[in-house]
Design a protein around this motif. Sequence first.
Motif: not given
Lengths: 273, 330
Positions: B160-163, B181-185
């Motif tokens: 995500r952060r690369v994105g 943030t979906s799908g992240l712990d």
Amino acid sequence: MGGRAERIAFWGSGAIVALVIAIGLVSPLIGYDPAAAVDYEQKLLGPGAGHWLGTDAQGRDVAMRLMKGTEAFFLPGLMAAGIATMAGALLGAIAGYAEGWGRTLVVGFLQLVDTLPRLIFIILVCTILNPSITLIAGVAGVLFIPSIATVIRRKVEALGSEDYILAHVAHGFSTTRILLYHILWLQARPLLIRQATYVFGYVLFVETALSYLGDYGVQEPTPSWGNMVAQTRELGGASAWPWVFPAVAIAVTIAAFLAFGNLLARRDEEAIR
Amino acid sequence: MSELLLEARGLVKRFRSQSLLRGSHETRALDGVDLQIRVGEVLAVIGESGSGKTTLGKVLLRLTPATAGEIRFGGNDLRALRGKALRLKRREFQMVFQNQRANLHPKMTVRQMLDESLRLHRPKLDAEGRAEHIGGLLERVGLSAKAEQRPESLSGGERRRVGLARILATQPKLIVADEPTSGLDAAIKLQIIDLLRRLKESSMTYMLISHDLGLVRRIADRVVVMLKGRIIEEIPAERLGDPRHHPYTARLMRAAHLSEDHASQGPSVIEVGVGGEQRHGGCVYAADCPVARERGLLTRCRQERPEPVALGPGHWVACFASADPIEEEP
């Protein structure tokens, strides 16, 4: 990556492919007159100093004919591989991405071509047109377009449904760049390598088969590996030297091209893992 | 109030699907949406899946063509832009896709991807300038050590952060983040939230599409609630939980509250499940609305489309029953 055996297979098949390509490139530069090569005094010799691979029933040098025989399939094979991969990749990308009548037209064409049984269609073309090997290779190339296009199309559709294409459009890339560079070049390259070598091997197979059968394909006295093998019919059991090398060359070359394409593609896939 | 960055009026998006058995069927993903985004704010769009949130984001950024309506971005008529002009404009509004893999190329390293983005959007930078810029971007998202990695070897949060880094490379004026943030712990989610907040402080403008109310409370300034292709309520983020919510929003809040109680660390994700097909005439919530039934408004709610009623500064509700506070159900 890959085991020892795979490495050996890769370099071994690569060496054979390189040799065939080198011969294919050099051969046209060497003059050869089949009529002048006839020498009945020297017929049916085994391998030896004067003739490395022996001579055929008319005393012609087998090594020379083997080399000149590559011309029968080399350029036609390259052409067919080029037609099939380039047109297949492009049409597949269009079929996977475009909408509306453009897509309908392309998909219709692909489906139509895909229904044709390859070898039978080629023989049909031969009986009607009695064409040159170049034309036959062109036809073979076109016949392989749908199978390549289908794989590319699935790839493009899968990426489309993952929002991959949309995300790159959103980022500002042109669709041409996304399709040609991001998808075809970066992601589908192994697949195209595999297909291209397969088509090349197929053209070699078709050319030698037709030339062997004799009515179509390359006609004597012009050498082809196929018509060289066909000498068995006249010779009976008299001598194996005229046809054993071309027969081995056909088998080994086709196998080497398929194996090399496959292994090269695998390396390309693994390099990015 | 700061100036308008994006303004949409009367947005309609219809999907038509053909089926041999059922004939032509039309879905209204957007059913007359008006929306404004101001420079420097974070606007959250909430609603359950299928409410049209993502479609709204895509239509606003010209990724899906609108069926009708008007979109103005920084004074330009966005729907009139075509071809190269549109492509060049795209650097100003970027989208973080819900599918984190979509933003990234599996066969390129982080550095190669950022380099490609910079080549495209900052053509005047030379190789050295790009390298320097990439260093800065990676530092901003905390990935300096991962420059030579490919997406496969990165964790979900890192991807995500690369994105985000890739998007920041274009120096956009607006970022539409679809479920960032979906799908992240939980831990990684906090990292992303933290990053989004820091970017907010550097006066980035966001449209945050989410059904995670916890995230919305933390970073949004303003919230709009979507249901079946319409915006039914707009409210300042700090007033979420106001007793005068739209009945549907009230239900969402209760559902989120319940799930927060059940698992105090767990996600406060809303999903109440509104059934029934779309009704174009009346209120989209009429069929499921307990308030309409209680107050005998059902006929009217089914036939008339409710207009927005202002309830306070920056707060309006499209509901006939909105004049009175909605009682909490026992």
